[in-house]
Scaffold this motif. Structure first.
Motif, short mmCIF file in Angstrom:
data_model
loop_
_atom_site.label_atom_id
_atom_site.label_comp_id
_atom_site.label_asym_id
_atom_site.label_seq_id
_atom_site.Cartn_x
_atom_site.Cartn_y
_atom_site.Cartn_z
N VAL A 162 -39.08 35.63 69.87
CA VAL A 162 -39.55 36.51 68.79
C VAL A 162 -38.68 36.28 67.55
CG1 VAL A 162 -39.65 38.93 68.05
CG2 VAL A 162 -40.59 38.27 70.27
N ARG A 163 -37.34 36.21 67.75
CA ARG A 163 -36.45 35.98 66.60
C ARG A 163 -36.85 34.69 65.87
NH1 ARG A 163 -32.44 37.44 70.24
NH2 ARG A 163 -31.85 39.58 69.85
N SER A 164 -37.06 33.61 66.64
CA SER A 164 -37.33 32.34 65.97
C SER A 164 -38.72 32.35 65.30
CB SER A 164 -37.14 31.15 66.91
OG SER A 164 -38.29 30.95 67.65
N GLU B 59 -39.59 32.16 61.35
CA GLU B 59 -40.55 31.15 60.85
C GLU B 59 -41.59 31.81 59.93
OE1 GLU B 59 -41.45 27.33 60.83
OE2 GLU B 59 -40.46 27.84 62.73
N LEU B 60 -42.08 32.98 60.33
CA LEU B 60 -43.06 33.71 59.52
C LEU B 60 -42.43 34.09 58.16
CD1 LEU B 60 -45.81 35.40 59.33
CD2 LEU B 60 -44.49 37.34 60.16
N ALA B 61 -41.21 34.61 58.20
CA ALA B 61 -40.55 35.02 56.95
C ALA B 61 -40.34 33.80 56.04
CB ALA B 61 -39.22 35.70 57.25
N ARG B 62 -39.96 32.67 56.64
CA ARG B 62 -39.77 31.44 55.83
C ARG B 62 -41.09 31.04 55.17
NH1 ARG B 62 -35.69 30.09 59.35
NH2 ARG B 62 -37.09 29.43 61.00
N ALA B 63 -42.17 31.09 55.95
CA ALA B 63 -43.48 30.72 55.39
C ALA B 63 -43.86 31.67 54.25
CB ALA B 63 -44.54 30.77 56.49
N GLY C 286 -45.66 34.82 45.35
CA GLY C 286 -46.48 34.76 44.14
C GLY C 286 -47.89 34.27 44.40
N GLU C 287 -48.14 33.68 45.61
CA GLU C 287 -49.51 33.22 45.93
C GLU C 287 -50.23 34.35 46.64
OE1 GLU C 287 -49.54 29.82 48.56
OE2 GLU C 287 -47.93 28.89 47.42
N LYS C 288 -51.57 34.33 46.59
CA LYS C 288 -52.34 35.29 47.38
C LYS C 288 -52.22 34.90 48.86
CE LYS C 288 -56.30 37.13 44.97
NZ LYS C 288 -57.74 37.18 44.89
N VAL C 289 -51.80 35.84 49.69
CA VAL C 289 -51.63 35.55 51.12
C VAL C 289 -52.47 36.57 51.90
CG1 VAL C 289 -49.92 35.88 52.95
CG2 VAL C 289 -49.33 34.52 50.95
N ASP C 290 -53.33 36.10 52.78
CA ASP C 290 -54.10 37.03 53.60
C ASP C 290 -53.22 37.47 54.78
OD1 ASP C 290 -55.80 38.40 55.24
OD2 ASP C 290 -57.19 36.74 55.59
N ILE C 291 -52.62 38.65 54.63
CA ILE C 291 -51.63 39.07 55.64
C ILE C 291 -52.29 39.30 57.01
CG2 ILE C 291 -51.62 41.59 55.22
CD1 ILE C 291 -48.49 41.35 55.30
N SER C 292 -53.60 39.58 57.00
CA SER C 292 -54.31 39.75 58.27
C SER C 292 -54.38 38.40 58.99
CB SER C 292 -55.71 40.30 57.99
OG SER C 292 -56.50 40.26 59.13
N ALA C 293 -54.76 37.34 58.25
CA ALA C 293 -54.83 36.01 58.86
C ALA C 293 -53.44 35.55 59.31
CB ALA C 293 -55.42 35.00 57.87
N TRP C 294 -52.42 35.88 58.51
CA TRP C 294 -51.07 35.44 58.88
C TRP C 294 -50.56 36.13 60.14
CZ3 TRP C 294 -47.80 31.54 57.59
CH2 TRP C 294 -48.25 30.69 56.58
N MET C 295 -51.07 37.34 60.40
CA MET C 295 -50.68 37.99 61.66
C MET C 295 -51.29 37.20 62.83
SD MET C 295 -48.58 40.31 60.87
CE MET C 295 -48.06 39.25 59.52
N PHE D 259 -49.21 26.46 68.90
CA PHE D 259 -50.46 26.06 68.24
C PHE D 259 -50.27 25.67 66.78
CE2 PHE D 259 -51.68 28.74 71.81
CZ PHE D 259 -52.51 27.87 72.48
N GLY D 260 -49.02 25.72 66.30
CA GLY D 260 -48.68 25.21 64.98
C GLY D 260 -49.30 25.95 63.80
N MET D 261 -49.80 27.15 64.01
CA MET D 261 -50.49 27.84 62.91
C MET D 261 -49.50 28.28 61.83
SD MET D 261 -53.48 30.10 64.62
CE MET D 261 -54.33 29.62 66.12
N LEU D 262 -48.33 28.77 62.24
CA LEU D 262 -47.34 29.23 61.25
C LEU D 262 -46.84 28.06 60.40
CD1 LEU D 262 -44.83 31.76 62.85
CD2 LEU D 262 -46.53 32.16 61.07
N GLN D 263 -46.60 26.95 61.06
CA GLN D 263 -46.07 25.78 60.36
C GLN D 263 -47.08 25.24 59.35
OE1 GLN D 263 -46.10 26.23 63.64
NE2 GLN D 263 -43.91 26.54 64.02
N ASN D 264 -48.38 25.31 59.72
CA ASN D 264 -49.41 24.73 58.85
C ASN D 264 -50.07 25.75 57.93
OD1 ASN D 264 -49.75 21.81 59.80
ND2 ASN D 264 -49.64 22.98 61.71
#
Ligand code: HEM
Length: 413
Positions: A60-62, A66-70, A76-85, A94-99
């Motif tokens: 969870v920590r890592s 990773e989420l906070a870094r992304a 300043g960009e529009k981010v869909d926080i629902s999709a990011w969850m 599944f590499g979703m956070l990285q991509n």
């Protein structure tokens, strides 16, 4: 009543769960025979015990780091926080956070599959014929294969940590009979859906409520800042987060109004038993009974006042309460029946991953609130959020675009 239906002396699962049948067997959540379920649940219990939790806490920590870094990269960009969850929920492998996107289309596949399963579950007698209906259950079958492949990748790649599959595959060597790879693959697919999509939905709803009620957001932000002063990384002390009253009240309140499994939880009085008493009611032989968390949680008998409003205070232990209107009321005017709080179900088939889910949710909320100011980027998405919620055993939901602005930069791990 919920305990009479779902609890240890309650009823076994009903035919709704027959869709959980795979070619090689049934997943844990589809086992309708209580005795078989108890046996199969054992490795899950070991895989979620306090020793195993240490490993999940590191994970969870890592992943939250990773989420906070992304998020910092997308300031300043529009981010869909629902999709990011969702990207966070599916971050393990599944590499979703990285991509910053659903690279393999997995969450779309799961949504399509669960939409199919939602109607199939109500007519389980149709299951043997689905193969003859073109497109009848294509996504459901594809999803099973995707889950099984993910597990096979884990088995081939091995793991240096005792992860969930370490226990499911009995690498700790305590089961009298080692489960087959096929059985592990079936339960692995369950872990992916049960563990990823639900936590993502729960977090998305919580952001919706916090963003639409700035007074709740600010109060929670203050609790986070008091618990983790500037320069102290919230991820370094997950235990402290478990003892933050308002944080836990907000999570509970969001899970009360929008439990990710909104309905379902079907049980059935076993045929041939002549029926039985369920609480004060006689339920005839073979009758299906379901506990719908969404409706139970909004019943003023159980949660009052304001059963349909996001009012986290109801979960706090205090003598005086102040309603959002400013009116003061006393403790005896507040009903919060914790026994009928069912977001994770209850009894022998209670969610196996409840502690992991709570740890994840607390960690995400603390890290994001500590590090970012969040501004709604499209008010219409907030206004239509509740209209876009659809029941598909779990929940499909809309988008929630926000703008993130960095507040401070605690030491990244
Ligand atoms: C907020 C997040 C979560 C919520 C609201 C949630 C909710 C639930 C509910 C309501 C059930 C019962 C379903 C039924 O009987 O039909 C369930 C079962 C289950 N959940 Fe969760 N869940 C969450 C996260 C997780 C996580 C992180 C895992 C870990 C892999 C997990 C693993 C499972 C498993 C294995 C079952 C089946 C239990 C059994 O049949 O014995 N869940 N969950």
């Amino acid at each position: 009543m919920s305990t009479a239906v779902l609890g240890a002396k309650g009823l076994p699962r009903g035919p709704y769960y027959d869709t959980r049948e795979h070619e090689a067997g049934v997943s844990l959540d589809g086992l309708r025979d209580p005795a078989l379920h108890t046996i199969r649940r054992k490795p899950w219990a070991r895989g979620m015990n306090s020793t195993a939790m240490k490993y999940y806490e590191d994970l969870v920590r890592s992943q939250v780091g990773e989420l906070a870094r992304a998020f910092h990269q997308r300031e300043g960009e529009k981010v869909d926080i629902s999709a990011w969850m969702t990207f966070f929920g599916f971050s393990y492998g599944f590499g979703m956070l990285q991509n910053g996107r659903d690279v393999h289309g997995l969450s779309d596949l799961i949504e399509r599959a669960l939409t199919e399963a939602a109607w199939i579950s109500h007519v389980p007698w149709s299951i043997p014929f689905l193969g003859y209906i073109p497109g009848g259950s294509t996504s459901w079958e594809e999803m099973k294969v995707a889950g099984e492949q993910a597990v096979k990748r884990r088995v081939d790649g091995g793991s240096i940590h005792p992860d969930l599959f370490h226990y499911l595959m009995d690498e700790d060597g305590v089961e009298p009979i080692k489960p087959s790879l096929e059985t592990c693959a079936i339960d692995g697919q369950l872990a992916i859906i049960a563990g990823s999509d639900t936590a993502a939905t729960a977090l998305a709803h919580l952001w919706y409520f916090l963003l639409s009620q700035p007074q709740c957001f600010n109060r929670l932000r203050k609790e986070v800042d008091d618990a983790f002063p500037p320069g102290e990384d919230s991820l370094m002390d997950l235990a402290r987060q478990g003892a933050m009253p308002y944080l836990n009240a907000c999570i509970n309140e969001s899970l009360r109004l929008y439990p990710p499994v909104l309905t379902g939880l079907q049980r059935r009085v076993v045929s041939g038993t002549g029926g039985r008493m369920v609480g004060p009611h006689f339920v005839p032989d073979g009758t299906q009974v379901a506990a719908w968390a969404y409706s139970i949680h909004r019943d003023p008998k159980h949660f009052s006042p304001l059963p349909n409003a996001f009012w986290p205070d109801r979960w706090l232990s205090q003598e005086k309460f102040v309603l959002p209107s400013g009116e003061a009321i006393s403790q005896d005017q507040v009903i919060t029946e914790r026994d009928v709080f069912l977001p994770f179900s209850l009894g022998p088939m209670v969610c196996a991953g409840k502690n992991v889910a709570m740890t994840e949710m607390r960690a995400v909320v603390c890290a994001v609130m500590q590090q970012f100011d969040i501004e709604i980027a499209d008010r219409s998405c907030v206004d239509s959020w509740e209209d876009d919620v659809h029941e598909i055993f779990v929940t499909s939901r809309g988008t929630l675009p926000v703008l993130l602005k960095s507040r401070s930069l605690p030491t990244l791990i």
